[in-house]
Write an enzyme that holds these catalytic residues in place. Sequence first.
Site, PDB file in Angstrom:
ATOM      1  N   TYR A 155     -43.758  16.718 -12.495  1.00  0.00           N
ATOM      2  CA  TYR A 155     -44.220  15.594 -11.653  1.00  0.00           C
ATOM      3  C   TYR A 155     -44.206  15.983 -10.174  1.00  0.00           C
ATOM      4  CZ  TYR A 155     -43.389  11.000  -9.289  1.00  0.00           C
ATOM      5  OH  TYR A 155     -43.397   9.902  -8.465  1.00  0.00           O
ATOM      6  N   CYS A 157     -44.182  18.866  -8.826  1.00  0.00           N
ATOM      7  CA  CYS A 157     -45.108  19.958  -8.541  1.00  0.00           C
ATOM      8  C   CYS A 157     -46.543  19.431  -8.468  1.00  0.00           C
ATOM      9  CB  CYS A 157     -44.952  21.018  -9.630  1.00  0.00           C
ATOM     10  SG  CYS A 157     -45.788  22.528  -9.245  1.00  0.00           S
ATOM     11  N   ARG A 203     -36.974   3.776 -15.456  1.00  0.00           N
ATOM     12  CA  ARG A 203     -36.130   4.318 -14.387  1.00  0.00           C
ATOM     13  C   ARG A 203     -34.788   3.586 -14.368  1.00  0.00           C
ATOM     14  NH1 ARG A 203     -41.025   4.384 -10.046  1.00  0.00           N
ATOM     15  NH2 ARG A 203     -41.643   2.649 -11.360  1.00  0.00           N
ATOM     16  N   VAL A 204     -33.846   4.140 -13.586  1.00  0.00           N
ATOM     17  CA  VAL A 204     -32.445   3.736 -13.748  1.00  0.00           C
ATOM     18  C   VAL A 204     -32.212   2.231 -13.593  1.00  0.00           C
ATOM     19  CG1 VAL A 204     -31.762   4.233 -11.343  1.00  0.00           C
ATOM     20  CG2 VAL A 204     -30.064   4.358 -13.168  1.00  0.00           C
ATOM     21  N   CYS A 207     -33.090   0.594 -16.779  1.00  0.00           N
ATOM     22  CA  CYS A 207     -32.135   1.024 -17.826  1.00  0.00           C
ATOM     23  C   CYS A 207     -30.860   0.189 -17.725  1.00  0.00           C
ATOM     24  CB  CYS A 207     -31.747   2.494 -17.643  1.00  0.00           C
ATOM     25  SG  CYS A 207     -32.995   3.671 -18.152  1.00  0.00           S
ATOM     26  N   PHE A 208     -30.329   0.086 -16.511  1.00  0.00           N
ATOM     27  CA  PHE A 208     -29.065  -0.640 -16.331  1.00  0.00           C
ATOM     28  C   PHE A 208     -29.245  -2.135 -16.604  1.00  0.00           C
ATOM     29  CE2 PHE A 208     -26.852   2.587 -13.245  1.00  0.00           C
ATOM     30  CZ  PHE A 208     -26.690   3.464 -14.308  1.00  0.00           C
ATOM     31  N   ASP A 222     -24.657  12.584 -16.885  1.00  0.00           N
ATOM     32  CA  ASP A 222     -23.786  13.603 -16.264  1.00  0.00           C
ATOM     33  C   ASP A 222     -22.759  12.972 -15.314  1.00  0.00           C
ATOM     34  OD1 ASP A 222     -24.985  15.603 -17.741  1.00  0.00           O
ATOM     35  OD2 ASP A 222     -26.324  16.254 -16.132  1.00  0.00           O
TER      36      ASP A 222
HETATM   37  P1  NAD Z   1     -45.686   1.987 -11.640  1.00  0.00           P
HETATM   38  O1  NAD Z   1     -45.649   2.854 -12.831  1.00  0.00           O
HETATM   39  O2  NAD Z   1     -45.054   0.659 -11.704  1.00  0.00           O
HETATM   40  O3  NAD Z   1     -47.191   1.790 -11.179  1.00  0.00           O
HETATM   41  C1  NAD Z   1     -48.213   2.723 -11.430  1.00  0.00           C
HETATM   42  C2  NAD Z   1     -49.432   1.946 -11.930  1.00  0.00           C
HETATM   43  O4  NAD Z   1     -50.520   2.854 -12.096  1.00  0.00           O
HETATM   44  C3  NAD Z   1     -49.219   1.299 -13.301  1.00  0.00           C
HETATM   45  O5  NAD Z   1     -49.505  -0.090 -13.246  1.00  0.00           O
HETATM   46  C4  NAD Z   1     -50.175   2.028 -14.231  1.00  0.00           C
HETATM   47  O6  NAD Z   1     -50.740   1.189 -15.227  1.00  0.00           O
HETATM   48  C5  NAD Z   1     -51.236   2.503 -13.254  1.00  0.00           C
HETATM   49  N1  NAD Z   1     -51.941   3.689 -13.723  1.00  0.00           N
HETATM   50  C6  NAD Z   1     -51.401   4.854 -14.117  1.00  0.00           C
HETATM   51  N2  NAD Z   1     -52.365   5.721 -14.459  1.00  0.00           N
HETATM   52  C7  NAD Z   1     -53.536   5.078 -14.266  1.00  0.00           C
HETATM   53  C8  NAD Z   1     -54.895   5.451 -14.410  1.00  0.00           C
HETATM   54  N3  NAD Z   1     -55.219   6.678 -14.831  1.00  0.00           N
HETATM   55  N4  NAD Z   1     -55.840   4.548 -14.108  1.00  0.00           N
HETATM   56  C9  NAD Z   1     -55.507   3.306 -13.681  1.00  0.00           C
HETATM   57  N5  NAD Z   1     -54.238   2.895 -13.514  1.00  0.00           N
HETATM   58  C10 NAD Z   1     -53.264   3.782 -13.797  1.00  0.00           C
HETATM   59  O7  NAD Z   1     -45.062   2.824 -10.421  1.00  0.00           O
HETATM   60  P2  NAD Z   1     -44.585   2.337  -8.973  1.00  0.00           P
HETATM   61  O8  NAD Z   1     -43.126   2.384  -8.921  1.00  0.00           O
HETATM   62  O9  NAD Z   1     -45.301   1.097  -8.586  1.00  0.00           O
HETATM   63  O10 NAD Z   1     -45.107   3.557  -8.085  1.00  0.00           O
HETATM   64  C11 NAD Z   1     -46.345   3.522  -7.409  1.00  0.00           C
HETATM   65  C12 NAD Z   1     -46.569   4.883  -6.729  1.00  0.00           C
HETATM   66  O11 NAD Z   1     -45.490   5.192  -5.850  1.00  0.00           O
HETATM   67  C13 NAD Z   1     -46.653   6.055  -7.715  1.00  0.00           C
HETATM   68  O12 NAD Z   1     -47.625   6.945  -7.254  1.00  0.00           O
HETATM   69  C14 NAD Z   1     -45.290   6.694  -7.649  1.00  0.00           C
HETATM   70  O13 NAD Z   1     -45.330   8.061  -7.944  1.00  0.00           O
HETATM   71  C15 NAD Z   1     -44.924   6.444  -6.201  1.00  0.00           C
HETATM   72  N6  NAD Z   1     -43.464   6.396  -6.011  1.00  0.00           N
HETATM   73  C16 NAD Z   1     -42.739   5.300  -6.373  1.00  0.00           C
HETATM   74  C17 NAD Z   1     -41.361   5.302  -6.170  1.00  0.00           C
HETATM   75  C18 NAD Z   1     -40.477   4.142  -6.491  1.00  0.00           C
HETATM   76  O14 NAD Z   1     -39.304   4.237  -6.194  1.00  0.00           O
HETATM   77  N7  NAD Z   1     -40.937   3.044  -7.066  1.00  0.00           N
HETATM   78  C19 NAD Z   1     -40.748   6.402  -5.599  1.00  0.00           C
HETATM   79  C20 NAD Z   1     -41.520   7.506  -5.282  1.00  0.00           C
HETATM   80  C21 NAD Z   1     -42.887   7.492  -5.476  1.00  0.00           C
HETATM   81  C1  UGA Z   2     -37.490   8.715  -9.494  1.00  0.00           C
HETATM   82  C2  UGA Z   2     -38.823   8.912 -10.198  1.00  0.00           C
HETATM   83  O1  UGA Z   2     -39.110  10.255 -10.370  1.00  0.00           O
HETATM   84  C3  UGA Z   2     -39.990   8.425  -9.457  1.00  0.00           C
HETATM   85  O2  UGA Z   2     -40.351   7.135  -9.826  1.00  0.00           O
HETATM   86  C4  UGA Z   2     -39.912   8.491  -7.995  1.00  0.00           C
HETATM   87  O3  UGA Z   2     -41.009   9.259  -7.582  1.00  0.00           O
HETATM   88  C5  UGA Z   2     -38.635   9.092  -7.456  1.00  0.00           C
HETATM   89  O4  UGA Z   2     -37.532   8.584  -8.142  1.00  0.00           O
HETATM   90  C6  UGA Z   2     -38.446   8.819  -5.990  1.00  0.00           C
HETATM   91  O5  UGA Z   2     -37.947   7.773  -5.614  1.00  0.00           O
HETATM   92  O6  UGA Z   2     -38.803   9.667  -5.205  1.00  0.00           O
HETATM   93  P1  UGA Z   2     -35.099   9.543 -10.075  1.00  0.00           P
HETATM   94  O7  UGA Z   2     -34.469   8.938  -8.894  1.00  0.00           O
HETATM   95  O8  UGA Z   2     -34.458  10.787 -10.560  1.00  0.00           O
HETATM   96  O9  UGA Z   2     -36.637   9.818  -9.805  1.00  0.00           O
HETATM   97  O10 UGA Z   2     -35.187   8.567 -11.330  1.00  0.00           O
HETATM   98  P2  UGA Z   2     -34.303   7.332 -11.830  1.00  0.00           P
HETATM   99  O11 UGA Z   2     -34.740   7.003 -13.199  1.00  0.00           O
HETATM  100  O12 UGA Z   2     -34.348   6.232 -10.849  1.00  0.00           O
HETATM  101  O13 UGA Z   2     -32.842   7.967 -11.971  1.00  0.00           O
HETATM  102  C7  UGA Z   2     -31.928   8.063 -10.909  1.00  0.00           C
HETATM  103  C8  UGA Z   2     -30.683   8.766 -11.414  1.00  0.00           C
HETATM  104  O14 UGA Z   2     -30.031   7.941 -12.381  1.00  0.00           O
HETATM  105  C9  UGA Z   2     -30.901  10.114 -12.111  1.00  0.00           C
HETATM  106  O15 UGA Z   2     -29.897  10.991 -11.697  1.00  0.00           O
HETATM  107  C10 UGA Z   2     -30.744   9.815 -13.599  1.00  0.00           C
HETATM  108  O16 UGA Z   2     -30.276  10.926 -14.323  1.00  0.00           O
HETATM  109  C11 UGA Z   2     -29.720   8.690 -13.553  1.00  0.00           C
HETATM  110  N1  UGA Z   2     -29.756   7.729 -14.691  1.00  0.00           N
HETATM  111  C12 UGA Z   2     -30.919   7.201 -15.132  1.00  0.00           C
HETATM  112  C13 UGA Z   2     -28.545   7.341 -15.293  1.00  0.00           C
HETATM  113  O17 UGA Z   2     -27.463   7.813 -14.915  1.00  0.00           O
HETATM  114  N2  UGA Z   2     -28.577   6.421 -16.302  1.00  0.00           N
HETATM  115  C14 UGA Z   2     -29.713   5.875 -16.765  1.00  0.00           C
HETATM  116  O18 UGA Z   2     -29.664   5.043 -17.695  1.00  0.00           O
HETATM  117  C15 UGA Z   2     -30.933   6.276 -16.158  1.00  0.00           C
END
Ligand code: NAD
Ligand code: UGA
Length: 360
Positions: A155, A157, A203-204, A207-208, A222
């Site tokens: 992802y 990369c 995502r976490v 999950c929680f 971990d």
């Molecule tokens: P999300 O998964 O809730 O939203 C992504 C949306 O894109 C979904 O509704 C999905 O249906 C849609 N989608 C995926 N592939 C598609 C396609 N081919 N055509 C049309 N729709 C498509 O994710 P989010 O948390 O809202 O994140 C939005 C953006 O921000 C993403 O690019 C993500 O990588 C980035 N981002 C989010 C976080 C975060 O903490 N939430 C952190 C870092 C980066």
């Molecule tokens: C996330 C996702 O990759 C992306 O949505 C986003 O681009 C990125 O964060 C970002 O904010 O830049 P990460 O933070 O690792 O990455 O994903 P989470 O699922 O939120 O996990 C956070 C941490 O909680 C990780 O260390 C994971 O191992 C841990 N975790 C997750 C637990 O300990 N328990 C769980 O049940 C789930």
Amino acid sequence: MNPERIAVLGAGGFIGSHLVPALIERFGCQVDAVDVDFEKLEHRDPRLHRIQARIEDPGIVEQVTSRCRVVLSLTALCNPALYSTIPLQVIDANFTHLVPLVKACAQRRHWLIHFSTAEVYGLRAVDAAGNPSAEMNEDGSGLLLGPVHRERWSYACAKQLLERVIWAHGQHHGLPFTIIRPFNTIGPRMDFLPGVDGEGTPRVLACFMNQLLRGEALQLVDGGHQRRSFMAISDMVEAVGRVIERSKPCQGQILNLGNPNNDVSIAELGRALSRAFAEVVPQASEPRFEQVSAADFYGPGYDDTEQRIPDITKARRLLSWQPQASMSEMLPGIVRDYVQRYAPSIAAERNARRQQVSVA
Ligand code: NAD
Ligand code: UGA
């Protein structure tokens, strides 16, 4: 800039569903919203135009880039459980399917505001020479991904390569762009609950919440020592509004958006969420925590970021912005949203199971 029409790709996701109503309110503009699923985007407004499609479907990029001078691209597969289980789909969603969008915006000179990720920084914060540093900086940090067999980095990369494609179009082909690197943004409507409105591992936060709502132990991967800086979705929405208003200074820039004041371990997040949950659901059972190895939780090929603290000096300066919400301010509202949305279906599931047991 005060845009008349904005395209939001991925508008039905977590961030998109918060952003779209805020953009309509702030700019009074039309929004072309593209997604495959609009369950989370309940907003009703004649200025909102839902286009239910995949962005790689023929004609979709052409349709939105011909109408909108500002394009926000959020589509992604961005759930870590997918990075090492379906890496090819992850690479396509975060890179391959988006290259035509970048080219179309470059040809038309339309402003592409692309959501990349803090994951591009990789394992930990390092400077350009690879020496440890405290924070991750857009223009100074090295990007430290693990080895190829650690598929978790598929992802990061893919997102990094798309950043480089956008950057090159900006430098050499006149593309107006802004790359946003969000750091762990959380809020109501994030992800899904397995078995209720999705399958797999979210995502976490989800999950929680899933474990708290079901009275199960929170699983700490971990040991839960990894640290993240959590930002409230409201702070993200405000920052993006300011990016659009301040087109001149923001174009050609990469911007970290995150909250360095909310740097906590995942174990601390679990405890804070449990406390907030007990406030909302006083009859909740005592929270329990369980250690699980990354290999058991995610399978082979996973890897983790130790700590992720954003340097937001640039965003502060360009946007006159400062993230506001502390963990204790944001968690109660998030917990209430999950309880309202999911507690009834979880209770119904539990009752159905009890009835099955008593019939048997
Ligand atoms: P999300 O998964 O809730 O939203 C992504 C949306 O894109 C979904 O509704 C999905 O249906 C849609 N989608 C995926 N592939 C598609 C396609 N081919 N055509 C049309 N729709 C498509 O994710 P989010 O948390 O809202 O994140 C939005 C953006 O921000 C993403 O690019 C993500 O990588 C980035 N981002 C989010 C976080 C975060 O903490 N939430 C952190 C870092 C980066
Ligand atoms: C996330 C996702 O990759 C992306 O949505 C986003 O681009 C990125 O964060 C970002 O904010 O830049 P990460 O933070 O690792 O990455 O994903 P989470 O699922 O939120 O996990 C956070 C941490 O909680 C990780 O260390 C994971 O191992 C841990 N975790 C997750 C637990 O300990 N328990 C769980 O049940 C789930």
